[in-house]
Design a protein around this motif. Sequence first.
Motif, PDB file in Angstrom:
ATOM      1  N   PHE A  23      32.420  33.880  41.140  1.00 41.84           N
ATOM      2  CA  PHE A  23      33.151  32.615  41.177  1.00 41.84           C
ATOM      3  C   PHE A  23      34.388  32.760  42.048  1.00 41.84           C
ATOM      4  CE2 PHE A  23      35.202  34.529  37.414  1.00 41.84           C
ATOM      5  CZ  PHE A  23      36.545  34.245  37.628  1.00 41.84           C
ATOM      6  N   ARG A  24      34.827  31.618  42.526  1.00 47.55           N
ATOM      7  CA  ARG A  24      36.082  31.491  43.269  1.00 47.55           C
ATOM      8  C   ARG A  24      36.896  30.394  42.603  1.00 47.55           C
ATOM      9  NH1 ARG A  24      35.947  33.903  48.489  1.00 47.55           N
ATOM     10  NH2 ARG A  24      33.850  34.216  49.280  1.00 47.55           N
ATOM     11  N   ILE A  29      40.117  24.101  40.580  1.00 50.43           N
ATOM     12  CA  ILE A  29      38.739  24.163  40.095  1.00 50.43           C
ATOM     13  C   ILE A  29      38.210  25.585  40.196  1.00 50.43           C
ATOM     14  CG2 ILE A  29      38.238  21.785  40.757  1.00 50.43           C
ATOM     15  CD1 ILE A  29      36.588  22.993  43.106  1.00 50.43           C
ATOM     16  N   MET A  30      37.169  25.845  39.450  1.00 52.22           N
ATOM     17  CA  MET A  30      36.466  27.119  39.523  1.00 52.22           C
ATOM     18  C   MET A  30      35.043  26.808  39.968  1.00 52.22           C
ATOM     19  SD  MET A  30      35.652  29.954  36.551  1.00 52.22           S
ATOM     20  CE  MET A  30      37.235  29.706  35.827  1.00 52.22           C
ATOM     21  N   LEU A  31      34.591  27.500  41.004  1.00 48.20           N
ATOM     22  CA  LEU A  31      33.254  27.271  41.542  1.00 48.20           C
ATOM     23  C   LEU A  31      32.445  28.553  41.395  1.00 48.20           C
ATOM     24  CD1 LEU A  31      31.315  25.401  43.064  1.00 48.20           C
ATOM     25  CD2 LEU A  31      32.272  26.293  45.181  1.00 48.20           C
ATOM     26  N   GLY A  32      31.361  28.498  40.636  1.00 54.31           N
ATOM     27  CA  GLY A  32      30.506  29.654  40.421  1.00 54.31           C
ATOM     28  C   GLY A  32      29.233  29.558  41.227  1.00 54.31           C
ATOM     29  N   LYS A  51      39.666  46.210  40.981  1.00 60.02           N
ATOM     30  CA  LYS A  51      39.443  45.724  39.624  1.00 60.02           C
ATOM     31  C   LYS A  51      40.112  44.370  39.515  1.00 60.02           C
ATOM     32  CE  LYS A  51      38.756  49.743  36.747  1.00 60.02           C
ATOM     33  NZ  LYS A  51      39.237  50.481  35.564  1.00 60.02           N
ATOM     34  N   ALA A  52      39.431  43.449  38.874  1.00 62.28           N
ATOM     35  CA  ALA A  52      39.989  42.119  38.645  1.00 62.28           C
ATOM     36  C   ALA A  52      41.015  42.187  37.530  1.00 62.28           C
ATOM     37  CB  ALA A  52      38.877  41.141  38.296  1.00 62.28           C
ATOM     38  N   GLY A  53      41.834  41.172  37.448  1.00 61.85           N
ATOM     39  CA  GLY A  53      42.841  41.080  36.389  1.00 61.85           C
ATOM     40  C   GLY A  53      42.210  40.774  35.044  1.00 61.85           C
ATOM     41  N   PRO A  54      43.039  40.752  33.997  1.00 58.95           N
ATOM     42  CA  PRO A  54      42.517  40.596  32.643  1.00 58.95           C
ATOM     43  C   PRO A  54      41.785  39.281  32.380  1.00 58.95           C
ATOM     44  CG  PRO A  54      44.929  40.650  32.634  1.00 58.95           C
ATOM     45  CD  PRO A  54      44.483  40.963  34.024  1.00 58.95           C
ATOM     46  N   MET A  55      42.198  38.194  33.020  1.00 55.39           N
ATOM     47  CA  MET A  55      41.530  36.914  32.778  1.00 55.39           C
ATOM     48  C   MET A  55      40.092  36.954  33.303  1.00 55.39           C
ATOM     49  SD  MET A  55      42.582  33.025  33.744  1.00 55.39           S
ATOM     50  CE  MET A  55      43.839  32.902  32.490  1.00 55.39           C
ATOM     51  N   ALA A  56      39.897  37.368  34.564  1.00 58.45           N
ATOM     52  CA  ALA A  56      38.547  37.439  35.140  1.00 58.45           C
ATOM     53  C   ALA A  56      37.722  38.509  34.430  1.00 58.45           C
ATOM     54  CB  ALA A  56      38.611  37.715  36.634  1.00 58.45           C
ATOM     55  N   ALA A  57      38.333  39.655  34.144  1.00 58.49           N
ATOM     56  CA  ALA A  57      37.612  40.730  33.444  1.00 58.49           C
ATOM     57  C   ALA A  57      37.162  40.258  32.060  1.00 58.49           C
ATOM     58  CB  ALA A  57      38.479  41.976  33.345  1.00 58.49           C
ATOM     59  N   GLY A  58      37.990  39.448  31.404  1.00 54.02           N
ATOM     60  CA  GLY A  58      37.631  38.893  30.103  1.00 54.02           C
ATOM     61  C   GLY A  58      36.457  37.936  30.176  1.00 54.02           C
ATOM     62  N   MET A  59      36.174  37.436  31.382  1.00 51.50           N
ATOM     63  CA  MET A  59      35.021  36.562  31.610  1.00 51.50           C
ATOM     64  C   MET A  59      33.860  37.355  32.203  1.00 51.50           C
ATOM     65  SD  MET A  59      37.289  33.339  33.055  1.00 51.50           S
ATOM     66  CE  MET A  59      36.060  32.846  34.180  1.00 51.50           C
ATOM     67  N   ASN A  60      33.919  38.701  32.073  1.00 49.14           N
ATOM     68  CA  ASN A  60      32.882  39.616  32.568  1.00 49.14           C
ATOM     69  C   ASN A  60      32.711  39.562  34.088  1.00 49.14           C
ATOM     70  OD1 ASN A  60      32.319  40.603  29.961  1.00 49.14           O
ATOM     71  ND2 ASN A  60      31.007  38.849  29.576  1.00 49.14           N
ATOM     72  N   HIS A  61      33.807  39.301  34.791  1.00 50.78           N
ATOM     73  CA  HIS A  61      33.837  39.328  36.258  1.00 50.78           C
ATOM     74  C   HIS A  61      34.955  40.301  36.655  1.00 50.78           C
ATOM     75  CE1 HIS A  61      31.290  35.870  35.753  1.00 50.78           C
ATOM     76  NE2 HIS A  61      31.094  35.798  37.065  1.00 50.78           N
ATOM     77  N   GLY A  62      34.679  41.579  36.450  1.00 46.55           N
ATOM     78  CA  GLY A  62      35.689  42.627  36.569  1.00 46.55           C
ATOM     79  C   GLY A  62      35.928  43.172  37.960  1.00 46.55           C
ATOM     80  N   ASP A  67      37.934  38.233  50.778  1.00 43.96           N
ATOM     81  CA  ASP A  67      37.394  38.058  52.131  1.00 43.96           C
ATOM     82  C   ASP A  67      38.169  36.953  52.842  1.00 43.96           C
ATOM     83  OD1 ASP A  67      36.402  35.672  51.070  1.00 43.96           O
ATOM     84  OD2 ASP A  67      34.326  36.354  51.011  1.00 43.96           O
ATOM     85  N   ASP A  68      37.637  36.450  53.928  1.00 44.96           N
ATOM     86  CA  ASP A  68      38.339  35.435  54.708  1.00 44.96           C
ATOM     87  C   ASP A  68      38.476  34.096  53.980  1.00 44.96           C
ATOM     88  OD1 ASP A  68      35.542  35.193  54.980  1.00 44.96           O
ATOM     89  OD2 ASP A  68      35.725  34.158  56.899  1.00 44.96           O
ATOM     90  N   ARG A  69      37.783  33.922  52.856  1.00 40.29           N
ATOM     91  CA  ARG A  69      37.895  32.696  52.055  1.00 40.29           C
ATOM     92  C   ARG A  69      38.768  32.894  50.823  1.00 40.29           C
ATOM     93  NH1 ARG A  69      31.536  31.199  52.185  1.00 40.29           N
ATOM     94  NH2 ARG A  69      31.437  30.706  54.395  1.00 40.29           N
ATOM     95  N   GLY A  70      39.257  34.115  50.614  1.00 46.16           N
ATOM     96  CA  GLY A  70      40.084  34.423  49.452  1.00 46.16           C
ATOM     97  C   GLY A  70      39.337  35.276  48.456  1.00 46.16           C
ATOM     98  N   PRO A  71      39.860  35.366  47.219  1.00 42.11           N
ATOM     99  CA  PRO A  71      39.247  36.228  46.212  1.00 42.11           C
ATOM    100  C   PRO A  71      37.885  35.724  45.742  1.00 42.11           C
ATOM    101  CG  PRO A  71      41.499  35.640  45.612  1.00 42.11           C
ATOM    102  CD  PRO A  71      41.115  34.781  46.768  1.00 42.11           C
ATOM    103  N   LEU A  72      36.942  36.646  45.657  1.00 42.16           N
ATOM    104  CA  LEU A  72      35.614  36.396  45.105  1.00 42.16           C
ATOM    105  C   LEU A  72      35.480  37.300  43.887  1.00 42.16           C
ATOM    106  CD1 LEU A  72      32.730  35.128  45.365  1.00 42.16           C
ATOM    107  CD2 LEU A  72      32.116  37.250  46.552  1.00 42.16           C
ATOM    108  N   PHE A  73      35.387  36.704  42.709  1.00 39.60           N
ATOM    109  CA  PHE A  73      35.271  37.457  41.471  1.00 39.60           C
ATOM    110  C   PHE A  73      33.789  37.681  41.176  1.00 39.60           C
ATOM    111  CE2 PHE A  73      39.308  35.309  41.455  1.00 39.60           C
ATOM    112  CZ  PHE A  73      40.173  36.330  41.078  1.00 39.60           C
ATOM    113  N   ILE A  74      33.432  38.925  40.885  1.00 42.40           N
ATOM    114  CA  ILE A  74      32.028  39.334  40.778  1.00 42.40           C
ATOM    115  C   ILE A  74      31.738  39.823  39.365  1.00 42.40           C
ATOM    116  CG2 ILE A  74      30.290  40.919  41.710  1.00 42.40           C
ATOM    117  CD1 ILE A  74      32.091  41.058  44.274  1.00 42.40           C
ATOM    118  N   ALA A  75      30.616  39.364  38.816  1.00 43.96           N
ATOM    119  CA  ALA A  75      30.194  39.775  37.477  1.00 43.96           C
ATOM    120  C   ALA A  75      30.005  41.281  37.418  1.00 43.96           C
ATOM    121  CB  ALA A  75      28.899  39.077  37.085  1.00 43.96           C
ATOM    122  N   THR A  76      30.348  41.842  36.257  1.00 45.91           N
ATOM    123  CA  THR A  76      30.204  43.276  36.031  1.00 45.91           C
ATOM    124  C   THR A  76      29.401  43.515  34.767  1.00 45.91           C
ATOM    125  OG1 THR A  76      32.400  43.219  34.997  1.00 45.91           O
ATOM    126  CG2 THR A  76      32.281  44.001  37.269  1.00 45.91           C
ATOM    127  N   ALA A  77      28.822  44.695  34.705  1.00 45.16           N
ATOM    128  CA  ALA A  77      27.987  45.068  33.554  1.00 45.16           C
ATOM    129  C   ALA A  77      28.842  45.333  32.326  1.00 45.16           C
ATOM    130  CB  ALA A  77      27.166  46.310  33.891  1.00 45.16           C
TER     131      ALA A  77
END
Length: 77
Positions: A23-24, A29-32, A51-62, A67-77
């Motif tokens: 998600f970005r 807004i949040m776009l997944g 490593k993502a911050g606590p809010m994104a990590a708490g949503m399992n996107h650690g 990139d050139d569009r800004g932060p891309l938060f990625i799901a983690t196991a």
Amino acid sequence: MRETLTNEQAVAMLPEGDDIHTFRTGSGIMLGADWRRADILAAIDKHGAEKAGPMAAGMNHGLVVTDDRGPLFIATA
């Protein structure tokens, strides 16, 4: 505090499967979207990962790749 990861550390955090949720945020807004694993690996190779911050990590996107569009938060196991 920001924590940069090696490519190997970042890849080890990814979940199984060919598609991985991301998600970005922007303009209130949040776009997944699902990304193909190969595209995420290419983004990590090109831009590095942290490593993502606590809010994104708490949503399992650690992971976060900036990139050139800004932060891309990625799901983690």
